[in-house]
Design an enzyme around this catalytic site. Structure first.
Site, PDB file in Angstrom:
ATOM      1  N   GLU A   1      61.001  94.346  61.073  1.00 30.61           N
ATOM      2  CA  GLU A   1      59.672  94.297  60.477  1.00 30.61           C
ATOM      3  C   GLU A   1      58.705  93.748  61.530  1.00 30.61           C
ATOM      4  OE1 GLU A   1      59.823  92.770  56.424  1.00 30.61           O
ATOM      5  OE2 GLU A   1      58.077  91.579  56.994  1.00 30.61           O
TER       6      GLU A   1
ATOM      7  N   LYS B   1      62.060  88.371  30.772  1.00 35.91           N
ATOM      8  CA  LYS B   1      61.535  89.444  31.626  1.00 35.91           C
ATOM      9  C   LYS B   1      60.688  90.399  30.789  1.00 35.91           C
ATOM     10  CE  LYS B   1      63.185  93.503  34.171  1.00 35.91           C
ATOM     11  NZ  LYS B   1      62.677  93.275  35.525  1.00 35.91           N
TER      12      LYS B   1
ATOM     13  N   HIS C   1      55.303  97.144  52.459  1.00 37.76           N
ATOM     14  CA  HIS C   1      55.194  96.245  51.307  1.00 37.76           C
ATOM     15  C   HIS C   1      53.848  96.403  50.610  1.00 37.76           C
ATOM     16  CE1 HIS C   1      58.915  94.478  52.534  1.00 37.76           C
ATOM     17  NE2 HIS C   1      58.438  94.287  53.736  1.00 37.76           N
TER      18      HIS C   1
ATOM     19  N   ARG D   1      67.743  89.428  29.097  1.00 34.57           N
ATOM     20  CA  ARG D   1      66.508  89.434  29.880  1.00 34.57           C
ATOM     21  C   ARG D   1      65.268  89.424  28.982  1.00 34.57           C
ATOM     22  NH1 ARG D   1      66.935  94.297  33.743  1.00 34.57           N
ATOM     23  NH2 ARG D   1      68.205  95.145  32.058  1.00 34.57           N
TER      24      ARG D   1
ATOM     25  N   HIS E   1      69.266  97.637  61.140  1.00 38.38           N
ATOM     26  CA  HIS E   1      67.938  97.324  60.627  1.00 38.38           C
ATOM     27  C   HIS E   1      67.959  95.937  60.018  1.00 38.38           C
ATOM     28  CE1 HIS E   1      64.225  97.426  58.470  1.00 38.38           C
ATOM     29  NE2 HIS E   1      64.865  97.220  57.346  1.00 38.38           N
TER      30      HIS E   1
HETATM   31  N1  GLN Z   1      68.369 101.822  54.537  1.00 38.55           N
HETATM   32  C1  GLN Z   1      67.754 100.947  53.583  1.00 38.55           C
HETATM   33  C2  GLN Z   1      66.510 101.608  53.009  1.00 38.55           C
HETATM   34  O1  GLN Z   1      65.838 102.279  53.705  1.00 38.55           O
HETATM   35  C3  GLN Z   1      67.385  99.630  54.188  1.00 38.55           C
HETATM   36  C4  GLN Z   1      66.757  98.698  53.194  1.00 38.55           C
HETATM   37  C5  GLN Z   1      66.720  97.262  53.622  1.00 38.55           C
HETATM   38  O2  GLN Z   1      66.997  96.943  54.729  1.00 38.55           O
HETATM   39  N2  GLN Z   1      66.376  96.405  52.722  1.00 38.55           N
HETATM   40  O3  GLN Z   1      66.185 101.439  51.875  1.00 38.55           O
HETATM   41 ZN    ZN Z   2      64.278  96.395  55.593  1.00 39.04          ZN
END
Ligand code: GLN
Ligand code: ZN
Length: 798
Positions: free
Chosen positions: A709, A32, A738, A29, A685
């Site tokens: 999201e 990087k 984010h 890397r 999720h």
């Molecule tokens: N449970 C994971 C977190 O909270 C979900 C992360 C994800 O969906 N990228 O980090």
């Molecule tokens: Zn997520």
């Protein structure tokens, strides 16, 4: 330059084989580190260019050592400081309005500093958006183009890098994203007029590429590679007819209108190789390319197949057969690959060359960089050494196949025998096929994929959990503090005893539980401090996976990941998360949500075995998770969340393949989650907000609650879901994790009001957009406090 340009023999290009690209981050890397030190101001642009130059020369030297010809353009020059799509933006000076001041007044080019600014943003100026590169886990930057975006041959880096390699004794083949794919992947900039599509600028972009080709020809570049993977997907917002017309027009201008030189005239362009990686070409697209005057065409024979021939025009061209998988890590059965060459002859190409299906950017550098031991920690099971081929091994495979084509199979008899032996040993090795796993999968019935009616489940869960309306929760992870990272690093190195590590994690869980109680959240999590990564953590605890020490692959910019390798039948030797979740539950009266990563995401972010259908592998992972969920349930955990952020990203590029994918992916999730009682609440999720083609799949998952999201898009998804008839719990994110920004409680209240306006408030949950692991407590605490306050306020109005 005084050297006369060498005119290639287009009909027999790359007789020693070629690859479409090579990893550029460096085997340790190095890039990087050099780039990040430049960003941090610890080094200047010259230092960075010196480090990158050394890396480029080392790559060229290495590729020659591995068997590519240094003289005929077989060695790709595929370096990038950040991203190959951004490189074209820089080549053209085609930056969005907000970054125009970064362009040089004289020639419209972008200095290295400006290049990174476009990638990373500055102050209020958002960077280019990032999105997934075809079906890989690499992310490119999305260009923004309008009627007025500057487009010219502004940046001469490609020419300089060619000269640099030439000086070091290697004739490289510059690699660029092709003009049609570049524009097909771009989005219309904000200032663009209605109905404008970036492809409207095709003629300007092609003119700039023509100038580039002239400049390359002038310094004697024999070959250039233009990647046109837009020809394999139908997931772009451009109809195939428009793409095909663009290809015909672009390559008329680049290949037909520019000459390759005669005895009396200098060439105006190098020979052109057009590639179409990541799948089978659209119908008729190979015929379309064959009909142009390009000199070679590379097709992906791993994901795609060649059409029946012969194809008019191909007789004057080299067909580069993408036989070696550039996108997965398995050693090839070279004899089978040679057999696959025979039918290609019917296409009537002037010559056949051997290549990779895609750039090798998507695999790690070298199997020999791994440590082979007993398979514990980051040592690899020694059997894997023989089964794996990373980038360097794949170059060797290409060279072997090329030699067999040129000199006959006898010339490489030993290599062919060794490859067959390796493939055979993998097929029969212990762990690759585990009869107990197979028997269990074979005995599955429809009932294993289904829970009872949602109405019954909802009633049982309401009675058990007794939650207020608009219940508040988080997505799982809490900030990974420097202390957590330090403890894990010490533990991995053996400097911290198991018991001490475990105690440190428990302490952290205790803190996170107290914080959630103080904040007044309704459903608590343990915070995931013990997880290095949501996929690697599970890979480390399941049979059938290996994790590498140095198997880094670029994800975007300077960011690299080390995908686990799923090599055998998957089983869960022991419970994985139960102890942590049970400990968490012992600290609070509130309901605790157990947290798992789903089968599709585990597959998507791993290198997956290629010897059985993905759906079979997914079901094995699903069964292992089903056992974990049963144990969580038995330990008294009433809510389990199974994250599937990769559900959409694994969606096949071709519509014809999407239904089958959705069938098995949704199936594996249901297999994992359908073993529980009605009173146990299943959450999932998903990390994004554009659902379009997977909205039906979300419904198909049959989770009791789905979090998505939604903060940035201001709850756009909620009416869409309502319109689609979605009628289970939904947690549209109200806090954009984010960004370091802390939303006020008024903002969150406003978002929640929007949500409850378009869907039954009884279904709405209140949560952030995603996990909090990349954020700091200084932001997370007030943001969650505002989230809870907003939920209370809107609750009072219901
Ligand atoms: N449970 C994971 C977190 O909270 C979900 C992360 C994800 O969906 N990228 O980090
Ligand atoms: Zn997520």
């Amino acid at each position: 330059m005084s050297t006369a340009p060498t005119s290639p023999t287009p009909a027999a290009a790359f007789p020693g084989g070629t690859i479409l690209g090579y990893p550029r981050i460096g085997r340790r890397r190095e890039l990087k580190r050099a780039v990040e030190s430049f960003w941090a101001g610890r080094s200047d642009a010259v230092d960075l260019e010196v480090a990158a130059g050394a890396l480029r020369r080392e790559t060229a030297r290495r590729l020659v050592e591995l068997g590519l010809n240094p003289d005929d353009g077989s060695v790709p020059g595929s370096f990038s400081y950040y991203d190959q799509v951004l490189d074209v933006v820089a080549l053209l000076g085609a930056v969005p309005e907000r970054f125009r001041d970064l362009l040089d007044d004289e020639d419209g080019s972008l200095e290295l500093d400006g290049y990174f600014t476009v990638a990373r943003g500055r102050g209020e100026d958002a960077p280019l958006e990032m999105t997934k590169w075809f079906d890989t886990n690499y992310h490119y930057l999305v260009p923004e183009i309008s009627e007025t975006t500057p487009v010219s041959f502004a940046d001469h880096r490609v020419v300089r890098e060619y000269a640099e390699a030439k000086e070091a004794g290697v004739t490289t083949r510059p690699v660029l994203v092709g003009p049609v794919t570049f524009l097909a992947l771009s989005k219309a900039a904000d200032e663009a007029g209605e109905g404008f599509h970036p492809l409207d600028r095709l003629d300007d972009v092609v003119a700039a590429y023509a100038d580039l080709l002239r400049a390359l020809a002038a310094v004697g570049v024999p070959w250039v590679q233009l990647d046109e993977p837009a020809l394999v997907t139908d997931s772009l917002d451009v109809p195939a007819e428009r793409l095909h017309a663009a290809i015909a027009s672009a390559y008329r201008a680049l290949a037909t209108d520019l000459t390759t030189g005669t005895d009396d005239t200098d060439p105006e362009r190098p020979a052109i190789l057009v590639t179409a990686p990541f799948g089978g070409l659209h119908e008729d697209a190979l015929a379309l390319l064959a009909a142009t005057d390009v000199d070679a065409i590379a097709i992906d024979l791993v994901k795609g197949a060649a059409p029946a021939g012969p194809l008019p025009g191909l007789e004057g061209k080299t067909l580069v057969a993408g036989l070696i998988d550039g996108h997965n890590v398995w050693r090839a059965d070279l004899t089978a690959k040679l057999d696959a060459v025979e039918p290609l002859r019917a296409l009537g190409a002037g010559a056949l060359a051997v290549g990779t299906s895609t750039s090798l950017l998507h695999v790690p550098h070298d199997v020999e960089d791994e440590v082979f031991g007993d398979g514990a920690g980051t040592t690899l099971d020694p059997r894997l050494r023989d089964w794996l081929a990373f980038a360097d091994q794949k170059v060797g495979e290409v060279a072997t196949l090329a030699r067999a084509l040129a000199e006959g199979r006898d010339a490489v008899a030993d290599a062919l025998a060794a490859s067959s032996a390796a493939v055979a040993s993998r097929a029969t090795a212990a762990g690759v096929v585990v009869p107990a796993v197979r028997d269990r999968a074979a005995a599955l019935t429809d009932a294993d994929f289904a829970r009872g009616s949602y109405a019954e489940r909802a009633a049982a869960q309401a009675a058990r959990l007794n939650l207020p309306p608009l219940p508040t929760t988080t997505i799982g992870s809490f900030p990974q503090t420097p202390e957590i990272r330090k403890a894990r690093a010490a533990w991995t190195k053996g400097e911290l005893a198991d018991a001490d590590y475990s105690a440190a994690m428990r302490e952290e869980i205790g803190r996170v539980v107290r914080l959630q109680e103080e904040l007044g959240l309704d459903v608590l999590v343990h915070g995931e401090p013990e997880r290095n990564d949501m996929v690697q953590y599970f890979a480390e605890h399941l049979d059938g996976f290996a994790v590498t020490a140095n198997g880094w692959v670029q994800s975007y910019g300077s960011r690299c990941v080390r995908p686990p390798i799923l090599w055998g039948d998957v089983q869960r030797p022991a419970p994985i998360t139960v102890e942590w979740s049970a400990y968490t539950a012992s600290l609070t009266q509130k309901p605790v949500k157990g947290m798992l990563t789903g089968p599709v995401t585990i597959l998507a972010w791993s290198f997956v075995r290629d010897d059985q259908p993905l759906g079979d592998t997914a079901n094995q992972v699903g069964l292992a998770l089903r056992d974990e969920i049963a144990d969580l349930e038995a330990a008294g955990i009433g809510i389990v969340q199974v994250d599937e952020p990769a559900l959409r990203e694994l969606l096949p590029l071709r519509r014809a393949d999407q239904d089958e994918y959705l069938r098995w992916s949704v199936g594996s999730f249901r297999l994992a989650t359908s073993g529980v009682e009605a009173a146990t609440q299943v959450h999932t999720h998903l990390c994004y907000s554009e659902f379009g083609e997977v909205i039906g799949a979300i419904d198909g998952l049959d989770a009791d609650v789905t979090s998505v999201e939604a903060a940035r898009s201001r709850m756009e998804i909620v009416p869409e879901l309502a319109d689609a008839g979605y009628s289970r719990g939904i947690g549209p994110g109200v806090y954009d994790i984010h960004s370091p920004r802390v939303p006020s409680s008024d903002e969150v209240t406003e978002l929640l009001r929007l949500a409850v306006k378009s869907i039954d408030p009884a279904l709405v949950w209140v949560n952030p957009d995603c996990g909090l692991k990349t954020r700091g407590y200084a932001e997370v605490e007030p943001a969650l406090a505002h989230l809870v306050a907003a939920a209370r306020e809107v609750r009072a109005t219901l």
